[in-house]
Design an enzyme around this catalytic site. Structure first.
Site, mmCIF file in Angstrom:
data_model
loop_
_atom_site.group_PDB
_atom_site.id
_atom_site.type_symbol
_atom_site.label_atom_id
_atom_site.label_comp_id
_atom_site.label_asym_id
_atom_site.label_seq_id
_atom_site.Cartn_x
_atom_site.Cartn_y
_atom_site.Cartn_z
ATOM 1 N N ASN A 67 43.459 36.406 30.857
ATOM 2 C CA ASN A 67 43.010 37.748 31.215
ATOM 3 C C ASN A 67 44.215 38.664 31.470
ATOM 4 O OD1 ASN A 67 42.179 39.987 32.827
ATOM 5 N ND2 ASN A 67 40.326 38.894 33.400
ATOM 6 N N ASP A 114 40.969 30.972 41.286
ATOM 7 C CA ASP A 114 39.544 30.884 41.006
ATOM 8 C C ASP A 114 38.923 31.897 41.944
ATOM 9 O OD1 ASP A 114 37.428 29.874 39.473
ATOM 10 O OD2 ASP A 114 36.709 28.745 41.187
#
Length: 199
Positions: free
Chosen positions: A10, A70
């Site tokens: 990303n 995460d």
């Protein structure tokens, strides 16, 4: 200059991270930049388990200090869903506007005080010599009634930040980094990394 791999593809995240670590003598690169195409199976039962698993597996391939995060959205009214499944909620290929719609439907007629939610971020670092670090932080808010804003990514357009009077996706990158779960967890990780890199 130390190269650190961040276990993500990303580009938005890499930009955010480099902005926060700008004053350290490190260069953060994505898995793509490091030529790593391996996909880690995120089958942990917590943000921490998933983050550490990604960091360790990518570090073993790239043999460099590897960071991984995460993160996800916990909506209290939905028993903290989507939680660790935020990226895979309704299937990985489902466009975010469709996911937003499903969340709005679940929260239809739910009053503001019961629309509480938070973004959670857990960041893990794995060093080739076996050292491991973990940082964790959150940002509290409520699920709004519409999607607003062009900045950010993921669930930012439906996450209303009361202290700012704006949706997360309406904040400038600087405003977002100052209050976001990932921004706060990264600054904690930055302090830990500084100490470790001085050793």
């Amino acid at each position: 200059m130390e190269t650190i791999i961040f276990a993500t593809k990303n580009k938005g995240k890499i930009k955010e991270i480099n902005a926060i670590l700008a004053d350290m003598n490190v260069e953060v690169v994505s898995m793509e930049d490091a030529g790593i195409t391996f996909d880690v199976v995120e089958d942990g039962t917590s943000f921490e388990e998933n983050a550490m698993k990604k960091a360790v597996q990518i570090m073993e391939i790239g043999n460099k200090i590897t960071l991984s995060d995460d993160s996800g959205l916990e909506i209290d009214y939905m028993d903290k869903a989507p939680g660790i499944y935020s990226a895979r909620f309704m299937g990985e290929e489902t466009p975010y506007p469709q996911r937003f719609q499903a969340i709005f439907e679940k929260l239809e007629n739910v009053p503001e005080e019961k629309r509480t939610a938070r973004f959670v971020s857990c960041i893990a670092a794995a060093f080739p010599d076996g050292r491991r670090l973990v940082s964790y932080d959150t940002v509290e808010g409520i699920i709004g009634w519409e999607a607003k804003g062009e900045n950010g990514f993921g669930y930012d357009p439906i996450f209303f930040v009361p202290e700012k009077g704006k949706y997360m996706a309406e904040l400038s990158p600087e405003e977002k980094n100052a209050i976001s779960h990932r921004g706060k967890a990264l600054r904690k990780m930055k302090e830990m990394l500084k100490k470790e890199l001085e050793k």
